[in-house]
Scaffold this active site. Structure first.
Site, short mmCIF file in Angstrom:
data_model
loop_
_atom_site.label_atom_id
_atom_site.label_comp_id
_atom_site.label_asym_id
_atom_site.label_seq_id
_atom_site.Cartn_x
_atom_site.Cartn_y
_atom_site.Cartn_z
CG ASP A 17 -1.86 1.21 1.16
OD1 ASP A 17 -2.69 1.23 0.23
OD2 ASP A 17 -1.73 2.13 1.99
CE1 TYR A 23 0.65 7.74 3.03
CE2 TYR A 23 1.20 5.52 2.37
CZ TYR A 23 0.28 6.43 2.85
OH TYR A 23 -0.99 6.02 3.16
CE LYS A 38 -3.51 4.72 0.19
NZ LYS A 38 -2.15 4.59 0.70
CG HIS A 47 -4.99 9.89 0.07
ND1 HIS A 47 -3.63 9.92 0.06
CD2 HIS A 47 -5.32 9.39 1.28
CE1 HIS A 47 -3.16 9.45 1.22
NE2 HIS A 47 -4.18 9.13 1.96
N1 LIG Z 1 -5.74 6.00 2.95
C1 LIG Z 1 -5.37 6.68 4.01
O1 LIG Z 1 -5.80 7.83 4.23
C2 LIG Z 1 -4.43 6.06 4.99
C3 LIG Z 1 -4.27 6.63 6.27
C4 LIG Z 1 -3.41 5.99 7.18
C5 LIG Z 1 -2.75 4.83 6.82
N2 LIG Z 1 -2.90 4.30 5.55
C6 LIG Z 1 -2.21 3.06 5.14
O2 LIG Z 1 -2.40 2.06 6.16
C7 LIG Z 1 -1.13 1.63 6.62
C8 LIG Z 1 -1.19 1.21 8.08
O3 LIG Z 1 -1.60 2.28 8.89
P1 LIG Z 1 -0.63 2.97 9.94
O4 LIG Z 1 0.76 2.82 9.45
O5 LIG Z 1 -1.15 4.34 10.16
O6 LIG Z 1 -0.92 2.22 11.31
P2 LIG Z 1 -0.87 0.70 11.81
O7 LIG Z 1 -0.46 -0.24 10.75
O8 LIG Z 1 -2.17 0.49 12.51
O9 LIG Z 1 0.25 0.83 12.91
C9 LIG Z 1 1.60 0.99 12.54
C10 LIG Z 1 2.38 1.07 13.81
O10 LIG Z 1 2.20 -0.16 14.53
C11 LIG Z 1 3.45 -0.69 14.91
N3 LIG Z 1 3.32 -2.15 14.77
C12 LIG Z 1 3.19 -2.86 13.61
N4 LIG Z 1 3.10 -4.17 13.87
C13 LIG Z 1 3.15 -4.32 15.20
C14 LIG Z 1 3.13 -5.43 16.07
N5 LIG Z 1 3.01 -6.67 15.60
N6 LIG Z 1 3.24 -5.20 17.40
C15 LIG Z 1 3.36 -3.95 17.90
N7 LIG Z 1 3.39 -2.84 17.12
C16 LIG Z 1 3.29 -3.02 15.78
C17 LIG Z 1 4.46 -0.09 13.95
O11 LIG Z 1 5.68 0.11 14.59
P3 LIG Z 1 7.02 -0.63 14.10
O12 LIG Z 1 7.30 -0.15 12.71
O13 LIG Z 1 8.00 -0.17 15.11
O14 LIG Z 1 6.73 -2.11 14.16
C18 LIG Z 1 3.84 1.26 13.59
O15 LIG Z 1 4.28 2.25 14.51
C19 LIG Z 1 -0.23 2.85 6.37
O16 LIG Z 1 1.14 2.51 6.46
C20 LIG Z 1 -0.70 3.26 5.01
O17 LIG Z 1 -0.15 2.41 4.01
C21 LIG Z 1 -3.74 4.90 4.66
#
Ligand SMILES: NC(=O)c1ccc[n+]([C@@H]2O[C@H](COP(=O)([O-])OP(=O)(O)OC[C@H]3O[C@@H](n4cnc5c(N)ncnc54)[C@H](OP(=O)(O)O)[C@@H]3O)[C@@H](O)[C@H]2O)c1
Length: 353
Positions: free
Chosen positions: A52, A57, A85, A118
């Site tokens: 994704d 980014y 996006k 987006h």
């Molecule tokens: N379309 C949109 O508007 C939008 C908005 C937000 C996000 N996104 C997409 O969704 C993806 C995921 O969302 P996100 O990055 O905001 O949040 P997330 O995946 O819910 O959380 C990421 C965080 O969780 C930690 N983490 C991951 N696996 C873990 C585990 N097994 N145990 C403990 N901590 C863990 C990571 O730290 P470490 O790296 O230290 O493991 C990171 O700080 C984004 O990267 C992006 O691609 C899209």
């Protein structure tokens, strides 16, 4: 409990375009430089076939580097699903094709599997901070703009630049508006989903319309303290998208993990709480996009296939309270009434078109 479109032999969902979207994708937000390349490399080695991405980014070159290596090493292009996006500053119809071409160049690809609008909003071209810093620079998207933007997105499919098109952060009302004129029904709505922001009505609505729902922020941890706020990339930037000032968002990860419901289920099944949460996402028929930069977590986050939550456990997670949106920028709070309702065009907007 399994979504109808889930293909368990290939661990993917089938989109309304007939294309398959792998059920677990690696999120790439807040993944910087070499760390990002290394995370994508690890993910592809572990078996992830869904990335994704987003021009915003600032790391598509780094993602593309790991992807190109894998493709040179024998991975087939058709076996990996890449999303990017269209950011709010470049969704004027005349900029849509250029925007996708910039993504393709940075990712070293000839087509995307999925391209998403987006946010259902338009910001002034050139003001790419997130959220816009200057007062008055944030513009609500008039419906005629969404229609024209969507038509430009539809052209990308016709031109073979993308296989499927979709939206992100759209509410029911905004999707209904889009469906009133769309020739191509969105294949995906990517929205924030986790046990503390389930958005049941939106998920059901999309699924009933044949729109697959992808869960962003599936672990409820939008901010990482490993990284700086400035994401860097040497990538081409004809979209004039400068470095992004990321929002500081609250996190519900710790409360979610500490919840005895999740912790007890995880302990009983000998899984991590994160695996339980991601598995819960799959069982409601959504693909999940966890982001990690740590090899061990990248691995365990993917290990959610050959086991399942019982109906009882699944329902327990479905009743967790409170419900709390995390990606709560200044603009998400207008999503329920819908920016499409607020047609207040300004000179900047006209210029942006
Ligand atoms: N379309 C949109 O508007 C939008 C908005 C937000 C996000 N996104 C997409 O969704 C993806 C995921 O969302 P996100 O990055 O905001 O949040 P997330 O995946 O819910 O959380 C990421 C965080 O969780 C930690 N983490 C991951 N696996 C873990 C585990 N097994 N145990 C403990 N901590 C863990 C990571 O730290 P470490 O790296 O230290 O493991 C990171 O700080 C984004 O990267 C992006 O691609 C899209």
């Amino acid at each position: 409990m399994r979504a109808k479109s889930f293909n368990s032999s290939e661990n993917c969902f089938v989109l309304n375009t007939g294309h398959k979207i792998p059920a677990v994708g690696l999120g790439t937000w807040q993944a910087d430089g070499d760390i990002c390349t290394e995370a994508v490399r690890t993910a592809l080695e572990v078996g992830y076939r869904h990335l994704d991405c987003d021009h915003l980014y600032g790391n598509e070159v780094e993602v593309g580097q790991a992807l190109s290596e894998a493709l040179r090493g024998g991975l087939k292009r058709e076996d990996v699903f890449v999303t990017s996006k269209l950011w709010c500053t470049t969704n004027a119809p005349k900029r849509v094709e250029t925007s996708v071409k910039v993504c393709l160049k940075n990712l070293e690809l000839s087509y995307l599997d999925l391209y998403l609008v987006h946010w259902p909003l338009t910001f002034s071209f050139g003001d790419a901070t997130d959220p816009p810093r200057k007062p008055g620079m944030e513009l609500r998207q008039p419906s005629h703009r969404l229609k024209a933007t969507w038509q430009a997105m539809e052209c990308l499919v016709e031109k073979g630049l993308v296989n499927s098109i979709g939206v992100s952060n759209f509410s029911i009302q905004q999707i209904e508006e889009l469906l009133s004129f769309a020739k191509i029904i969105p294949a995906v709505n990517q929205v924030e989903l986790h046990p503390f922001w389930r958005q049941d009505d939106l998920v059901k609505f999309c699924q009933a319309k044949g729109i697959h729902v992808s869960a962003h922020t599936p672990l409820g941890v939008p901010a990482s303290n490993l990284l700086s706020n400035e994401c860097g990339s040497s990538g081409e930037d004809e979209c004039e998208t400068p470095r992004i000032a990321f929002r500081r968002c609250r996190s519900v990860h710790v409360p979610m993990i500490k919840t005895s419901v999740v912790a007890n289920i995880a302990a009983r099944l000998n899984k991590t709480p994160e695996q339980v949460i991601l598995r819960w996402g799959l069982q409601r028929g959504t693909s999940v996009l966890p982001r990690s930069l740590r090899p061990e977590r990248i691995k365990t986050n993917f290990d959610i296939f050959n086991w399942s939550l019982s109906e009882e456990d699944w329902k327990k997670i479905n009743s967790l309270e409170p419900q709390l949106r995390l990606i709560d920028s200044g603009y998400s709070n207008i999503s329920e009434a819908g920016p499409l309702q607020a047609v207040q065009e300004t000179d900047d907007d006209i210029e942006g078109i």
